[in-house]
Design a protein around this motif. Structure first.
Motif, PDB file in Angstrom:
ATOM      1  N   PRO A 185       4.523-109.901 -12.066  1.00 13.44           N
ATOM      2  CA  PRO A 185       5.118-110.926 -12.913  1.00 13.44           C
ATOM      3  C   PRO A 185       4.244-111.173 -14.129  1.00 13.44           C
ATOM      4  O   PRO A 185       3.021-111.213 -14.026  1.00 13.44           O
ATOM      5  N   ARG A 224       1.944-115.497  -4.502  1.00 18.95           N
ATOM      6  CA  ARG A 224       2.081-114.676  -5.715  1.00 18.95           C
ATOM      7  C   ARG A 224       1.949-113.192  -5.360  1.00 18.95           C
ATOM      8  O   ARG A 224       2.726-112.363  -5.837  1.00 18.95           O
ATOM      9  N   ARG A 271      10.416-111.456  -9.286  1.00 18.17           N
ATOM     10  CA  ARG A 271       9.843-111.933 -10.545  1.00 18.17           C
ATOM     11  C   ARG A 271       9.204-113.305 -10.401  1.00 18.17           C
ATOM     12  O   ARG A 271       8.387-113.683 -11.223  1.00 18.17           O
ATOM     13  N   GLN A 272       9.601-114.052  -9.389  1.00 20.90           N
ATOM     14  CA  GLN A 272       9.082-115.408  -9.218  1.00 20.90           C
ATOM     15  C   GLN A 272       8.714-115.654  -7.767  1.00 20.90           C
ATOM     16  O   GLN A 272       9.278-115.046  -6.864  1.00 20.90           O
ATOM     17  N   ASP A 318       9.152-117.723  -4.633  1.00 20.59           N
ATOM     18  CA  ASP A 318      10.185-118.619  -4.127  1.00 20.59           C
ATOM     19  C   ASP A 318       9.662-119.352  -2.896  1.00 20.59           C
ATOM     20  O   ASP A 318       8.516-119.165  -2.483  1.00 20.59           O
ATOM     21  N   VAL A 324      17.314-115.572  -8.848  1.00 19.11           N
ATOM     22  CA  VAL A 324      16.450-116.742  -8.960  1.00 19.11           C
ATOM     23  C   VAL A 324      16.874-117.744  -7.911  1.00 19.11           C
ATOM     24  O   VAL A 324      18.057-118.035  -7.759  1.00 19.11           O
ATOM     25  N   THR A 352      13.129-122.808 -15.693  1.00 19.18           N
ATOM     26  CA  THR A 352      12.133-122.081 -14.925  1.00 19.18           C
ATOM     27  C   THR A 352      11.065-122.976 -14.329  1.00 19.18           C
ATOM     28  O   THR A 352      10.373-122.570 -13.416  1.00 19.18           O
ATOM     29  N   GLY A 374       6.258-118.638 -13.262  1.00 18.48           N
ATOM     30  CA  GLY A 374       5.945-117.856 -12.079  1.00 18.48           C
ATOM     31  C   GLY A 374       6.576-118.370 -10.809  1.00 18.48           C
ATOM     32  O   GLY A 374       6.532-117.709  -9.786  1.00 18.48           O
ATOM     33  N   PHE A 375       7.170-119.558 -10.841  1.00 13.88           N
ATOM     34  CA  PHE A 375       7.811-120.151  -9.669  1.00 13.88           C
ATOM     35  C   PHE A 375       9.308-120.257  -9.914  1.00 13.88           C
ATOM     36  O   PHE A 375       9.746-120.544 -11.024  1.00 13.88           O
ATOM     37  N   SER A 376      10.100-120.078  -8.844  1.00 12.75           N
ATOM     38  CA  SER A 376      11.528-120.351  -8.955  1.00 12.75           C
ATOM     39  C   SER A 376      11.689-121.844  -9.206  1.00 12.75           C
ATOM     40  O   SER A 376      10.778-122.633  -8.920  1.00 12.75           O
ATOM     41  N   SER A 397       9.107-124.611  -7.712  1.00 16.58           N
ATOM     42  CA  SER A 397       8.411-125.528  -8.606  1.00 16.58           C
ATOM     43  C   SER A 397       8.640-126.983  -8.179  1.00 16.58           C
ATOM     44  O   SER A 397       7.701-127.786  -8.125  1.00 16.58           O
TER      45      SER A 397
END
Length: 179
Positions: free
Chosen positions: A6, A39, A48-49, A51, A98, A108, A112-114, A118
């Protein structure tokens, strides 16, 4: 060929968060390890994120206190099995998507977090603050993960026959029972 890593924003590089706070200031050392592990799982899974399922898996790996609140025996083994299988079948339908409740326009949140992950991290910090703690810990994160029925973490728990409401009650009672 595209990198599976990511992308980090300029604010994230060097371990700094885009909002000006670093992970150590918001979370205890154990949660910083959980986020780091989540991560790595996201990268390994091709997501990509981060979750909520990544967070749950990493939390179970790094925090024995939170893991104990999920119970023992076959349910915990089944839960860990589902989480491990994520990248080889179960959970592949999540790749490239996502994790979002759909209730709000797509935002977003923290890079870096869904959006739901987040929100869960913010909820963990709020839970810690309500009980007078300076930093969120693993039990705060576990309670936040199971409090929202729309998360992937709750979906995984359900498939493993772990009742999220019972886990939430145990997590909330954990602090009441502590001296």
């Amino acid at each position: 060929m595209q990198s599976r890593t990511p992308r980090q924003s300029a604010g994230e590089q060097g371990g700094r968060r885009p909002d000006g706070t670093d992970a150590g200031a918001r979370f205890g050392a154990e949660l910083a390890s959980v986020v780091s592990g989540a991560r790595r799982r996201a990268v390994r899974d091709g997501d990509r994120q981060i979750d909520t399922a990544h967070l749950l898996h990493s939390l179970l790996e790094y925090d024995p206190e939170a893991r104990a609140l999920l119970g023992e025996g076959p349910q915990l083994a089944r839960l860990l099995g589902y989480l491990v299988q994520r990248s080889i079948g179960y959970g592949l339908r999540w790749q490239g998507t996502v994790e979002d409740s759909g209730a709000l326009p797509h935002v977003t949140g923290v890079a870096g977090f869904s959006p739901l992950a987040s929100a869960v991290m913010a909820d963990a910090c709020a839970r810690a603050a309500r009980r007078g703690a300076d930093r969120a810990g693993g039990v705060d994160l576990l309670a936040a993960l199971v409090a929202d029925p729309r998360t992937r973490a709750v979906e995984v728990l359900g498939r493993a026959a772990v009742e999220p409401c019972a886990v939430l009650a145990r997590a909330e009672n954990h602090f009441e029972a502590a001296p």
